[in-house]
Design a protein around this motif. Structure first.
Motif, PDB file in Angstrom:
ATOM      1  N   LYS A   1      28.351  40.006  44.985  1.00 16.22           N
ATOM      2  CA  LYS A   1      29.184  39.477  45.935  1.00 16.22           C
ATOM      3  C   LYS A   1      29.001  40.067  47.237  1.00 16.22           C
ATOM      4  O   LYS A   1      28.659  41.121  47.310  1.00 16.22           O
ATOM      5  CB  LYS A   1      30.617  39.886  45.438  1.00 16.22           C
ATOM      6  CG  LYS A   1      30.833  39.747  43.928  1.00 16.22           C
ATOM      7  CD  LYS A   1      31.533  38.001  43.710  1.00 16.22           C
ATOM      8  CE  LYS A   1      31.732  37.892  42.545  1.00 16.22           C
ATOM      9  NZ  LYS A   1      32.356  36.331  42.259  1.00 16.22           N
ATOM     10  N   GLY A   2      29.382  39.280  48.236  1.00 19.27           N
ATOM     11  CA  GLY A   2      28.905  39.563  49.902  1.00 19.27           C
ATOM     12  C   GLY A   2      30.645  39.506  50.355  1.00 19.27           C
ATOM     13  O   GLY A   2      31.640  39.689  49.682  1.00 19.27           O
ATOM     14  N   ILE A   3      30.517  39.813  51.516  1.00 19.74           N
ATOM     15  CA  ILE A   3      31.681  39.975  52.527  1.00 19.74           C
ATOM     16  C   ILE A   3      32.460  38.706  52.455  1.00 19.74           C
ATOM     17  O   ILE A   3      33.771  38.840  52.628  1.00 19.74           O
ATOM     18  CB  ILE A   3      31.392  40.508  53.792  1.00 19.74           C
ATOM     19  CG1 ILE A   3      32.577  41.083  54.493  1.00 19.74           C
ATOM     20  CG2 ILE A   3      30.658  39.355  54.642  1.00 19.74           C
ATOM     21  CD1 ILE A   3      32.431  42.057  55.704  1.00 19.74           C
ATOM     22  N   ASP A   4      31.969  37.740  52.174  1.00 18.54           N
ATOM     23  CA  ASP A   4      32.764  36.186  52.063  1.00 18.54           C
ATOM     24  C   ASP A   4      33.804  36.232  50.859  1.00 18.54           C
ATOM     25  O   ASP A   4      34.770  35.710  50.915  1.00 18.54           O
ATOM     26  CB  ASP A   4      31.721  35.304  51.887  1.00 18.54           C
ATOM     27  CG  ASP A   4      30.839  35.087  53.188  1.00 18.54           C
ATOM     28  OD1 ASP A   4      31.218  35.393  54.304  1.00 18.54           O
ATOM     29  OD2 ASP A   4      29.861  34.470  52.956  1.00 18.54           O
ATOM     30  N   ASP A   5      33.594  36.983  49.958  1.00 22.49           N
ATOM     31  CA  ASP A   5      34.329  37.212  48.783  1.00 22.49           C
ATOM     32  C   ASP A   5      35.669  38.369  48.692  1.00 22.49           C
ATOM     33  O   ASP A   5      36.291  38.259  48.008  1.00 22.49           O
ATOM     34  CB  ASP A   5      33.383  37.532  47.438  1.00 22.49           C
ATOM     35  CG  ASP A   5      32.428  36.425  47.181  1.00 22.49           C
ATOM     36  OD1 ASP A   5      32.698  35.165  47.743  1.00 22.49           O
ATOM     37  OD2 ASP A   5      31.462  36.562  46.840  1.00 22.49           O
ATOM     38  N   VAL A   6      35.562  38.959  50.159  1.00 22.76           N
ATOM     39  CA  VAL A   6      36.676  40.025  50.229  1.00 22.76           C
ATOM     40  C   VAL A   6      38.002  39.343  50.618  1.00 22.76           C
ATOM     41  O   VAL A   6      37.919  38.209  51.626  1.00 22.76           O
ATOM     42  CB  VAL A   6      36.402  40.874  51.418  1.00 22.76           C
ATOM     43  CG1 VAL A   6      37.264  41.978  51.721  1.00 22.76           C
ATOM     44  CG2 VAL A   6      34.864  41.732  50.943  1.00 22.76           C
ATOM     45  N   ALA A   7      38.843  39.576  50.143  1.00 31.13           N
ATOM     46  CA  ALA A   7      40.270  39.163  50.278  1.00 31.13           C
ATOM     47  C   ALA A   7      40.783  39.769  51.567  1.00 31.13           C
ATOM     48  O   ALA A   7      40.839  41.107  51.607  1.00 31.13           O
ATOM     49  CB  ALA A   7      41.323  39.332  49.195  1.00 31.13           C
ATOM     50  N   ARG A   8      41.104  39.081  52.852  1.00 31.37           N
ATOM     51  CA  ARG A   8      41.958  39.770  53.843  1.00 31.37           C
ATOM     52  C   ARG A   8      43.438  39.784  53.729  1.00 31.37           C
ATOM     53  O   ARG A   8      43.992  38.770  53.302  1.00 31.37           O
ATOM     54  CB  ARG A   8      41.457  38.911  55.094  1.00 31.37           C
ATOM     55  CG  ARG A   8      39.981  38.511  55.215  1.00 31.37           C
ATOM     56  CD  ARG A   8      39.718  39.763  55.742  1.00 31.37           C
ATOM     57  NE  ARG A   8      37.855  39.640  55.916  1.00 31.37           N
ATOM     58  CZ  ARG A   8      37.328  40.649  55.948  1.00 31.37           C
ATOM     59  NH1 ARG A   8      37.649  41.757  55.946  1.00 31.37           N
ATOM     60  NH2 ARG A   8      35.843  40.286  56.219  1.00 31.37           N
ATOM     61  N   ILE A   9      43.780  40.916  53.780  1.00 32.04           N
ATOM     62  CA  ILE A   9      45.400  41.132  53.691  1.00 32.04           C
ATOM     63  C   ILE A   9      45.829  41.554  54.959  1.00 32.04           C
ATOM     64  O   ILE A   9      45.503  42.307  55.615  1.00 32.04           O
ATOM     65  CB  ILE A   9      45.670  42.234  52.685  1.00 32.04           C
ATOM     66  CG1 ILE A   9      45.112  41.645  51.354  1.00 32.04           C
ATOM     67  CG2 ILE A   9      47.230  42.410  52.508  1.00 32.04           C
ATOM     68  CD1 ILE A   9      45.125  42.814  50.292  1.00 32.04           C
ATOM     69  N   ARG A  10      47.002  40.694  55.533  1.00 27.47           N
ATOM     70  CA  ARG A  10      47.656  40.852  56.701  1.00 27.47           C
ATOM     71  C   ARG A  10      48.991  41.359  56.763  1.00 27.47           C
ATOM     72  O   ARG A  10      49.890  40.787  56.318  1.00 27.47           O
ATOM     73  CB  ARG A  10      47.749  39.813  57.545  1.00 27.47           C
ATOM     74  CG  ARG A  10      46.232  39.150  57.716  1.00 27.47           C
ATOM     75  CD  ARG A  10      45.697  39.618  59.262  1.00 27.47           C
ATOM     76  NE  ARG A  10      44.394  39.105  59.572  1.00 27.47           N
ATOM     77  CZ  ARG A  10      43.358  39.925  59.659  1.00 27.47           C
ATOM     78  NH1 ARG A  10      43.347  41.065  59.784  1.00 27.47           N
ATOM     79  NH2 ARG A  10      42.189  39.262  59.892  1.00 27.47           N
ATOM     80  N   PRO A  11      49.273  42.640  56.620  1.00 24.75           N
ATOM     81  CA  PRO A  11      50.696  43.138  56.488  1.00 24.75           C
ATOM     82  C   PRO A  11      51.666  42.591  57.646  1.00 24.75           C
ATOM     83  O   PRO A  11      51.178  42.258  58.738  1.00 24.75           O
ATOM     84  CB  PRO A  11      50.524  44.696  56.730  1.00 24.75           C
ATOM     85  CG  PRO A  11      49.023  44.906  56.561  1.00 24.75           C
ATOM     86  CD  PRO A  11      48.422  43.790  57.011  1.00 24.75           C
ATOM     87  N   GLU A  12      52.907  42.161  57.130  1.00 26.73           N
ATOM     88  CA  GLU A  12      53.810  41.742  57.968  1.00 26.73           C
ATOM     89  C   GLU A  12      54.578  42.513  59.183  1.00 26.73           C
ATOM     90  O   GLU A  12      54.757  41.860  60.297  1.00 26.73           O
ATOM     91  CB  GLU A  12      55.030  41.029  57.302  1.00 26.73           C
ATOM     92  CG  GLU A  12      54.500  39.845  56.592  1.00 26.73           C
ATOM     93  CD  GLU A  12      55.879  38.766  55.991  1.00 26.73           C
ATOM     94  OE1 GLU A  12      56.742  39.212  56.681  1.00 26.73           O
ATOM     95  OE2 GLU A  12      55.519  38.292  54.876  1.00 26.73           O
ATOM     96  N   GLY A  13      54.476  43.877  58.662  1.00 30.91           N
ATOM     97  CA  GLY A  13      55.212  44.598  59.939  1.00 30.91           C
ATOM     98  C   GLY A  13      55.026  46.063  59.541  1.00 30.91           C
ATOM     99  O   GLY A  13      54.125  46.525  58.574  1.00 30.91           O
ATOM    100  N   ASP A  14      55.664  47.028  60.228  1.00 31.34           N
ATOM    101  CA  ASP A  14      55.604  48.370  60.068  1.00 31.34           C
ATOM    102  C   ASP A  14      56.627  48.926  59.005  1.00 31.34           C
ATOM    103  O   ASP A  14      56.653  49.962  58.389  1.00 31.34           O
ATOM    104  CB  ASP A  14      55.947  49.028  61.334  1.00 31.34           C
ATOM    105  CG  ASP A  14      55.128  48.891  62.465  1.00 31.34           C
ATOM    106  OD1 ASP A  14      53.879  48.482  62.206  1.00 31.34           O
ATOM    107  OD2 ASP A  14      55.234  49.050  63.679  1.00 31.34           O
ATOM    108  N   THR A  15      57.419  47.879  58.520  1.00 28.37           N
ATOM    109  CA  THR A  15      58.429  48.234  57.523  1.00 28.37           C
ATOM    110  C   THR A  15      58.300  47.665  56.263  1.00 28.37           C
ATOM    111  O   THR A  15      57.887  46.477  56.124  1.00 28.37           O
ATOM    112  CB  THR A  15      59.859  48.186  57.848  1.00 28.37           C
ATOM    113  OG1 THR A  15      60.059  46.864  58.166  1.00 28.37           O
ATOM    114  CG2 THR A  15      60.166  49.100  59.193  1.00 28.37           C
ATOM    115  N   THR A  16      58.427  48.269  55.180  1.00 34.32           N
ATOM    116  CA  THR A  16      58.709  47.488  53.873  1.00 34.32           C
ATOM    117  C   THR A  16      59.900  47.022  53.541  1.00 34.32           C
ATOM    118  O   THR A  16      60.866  47.865  53.478  1.00 34.32           O
ATOM    119  CB  THR A  16      58.073  48.593  52.710  1.00 34.32           C
ATOM    120  OG1 THR A  16      56.973  48.918  53.150  1.00 34.32           O
ATOM    121  CG2 THR A  16      57.991  47.708  51.471  1.00 34.32           C
TER     122      THR A  16
END
Length: 168
Positions: free
Chosen positions: A114-129
């Protein structure tokens, strides 16, 4: 004679400016760093399903980066190239993950890449949970429990029933 001195001074200044620019731009290059397993495609291609087993894979490819914790004990070999721009955060430029799958007897079933194309990109919404419940301020956090701890048995004159914390 006077004219030749002026020209050489200009050349010295120009050379100084060129050297200064080279020194400044030389510090602005990204740093490339390799982390993990060094992939040798010839060695990877030499691992054959149905022929090799765990021992022969370790002799050929070396010890794995990690072994799966659940299900079959598959081997994973992780390789990354990381670029760090000047004054920036490191970024993964290339990534390769080799997965060697085994059957219950320990024989190789398949080698997946597997290469870097198969990596899931996760973007957190903010600084708080986000949590359920109400929002408490700083003073409420500091002083909100005053009078709450042990309030049920205090001042009533009743003794708790059952053994104490030490069993007596």
């Amino acid at each position: 004679m006077r004219g030749s001195g002026h020209g050489s001074g200009l050349r010295v200044k120009t050379a100084g400016v060129v050297l200064a620019l080279a020194a400044l731009t030389g510090g602005c290059t990204s740093i490339r760093d390799h982390r993990g397993y060094l992939v040798d495609q010839t060695l990877v291609d030499s691992v054959s399903p149905g022929v090799d087993n765990r021992q022969s894979v370790e002799r050929t490819l070396g010890r794995p980066t990690f072994v799966s914790q659940f299900g079959e004990k598959d081997y994973y070999y992780v390789s990354q190239t990381v670029k760090t721009p000047p004054f920036g955060r490191p970024r993964t430029a290339e990534q390769t993950i080799l997965r060697v799958r085994f059957d219950p007897a320990g024989n190789v079933v398949a080698v997946d890449k597997k290469g870097i194309d198969d990596v899931a990109r996760i973007r957190p919404e903010g600084d708080t949970t986000p949590t359920l419940g109400r929002h408490r301020g700083l003073l409420e956090d500091l002083f909100g429990n005053i009078g709450q701890v042990g309030a049920a048995g205090m001042g009533t004159g009743t003794q708790p029933t059952g053994p104490g914390p030490n069993g007596s």
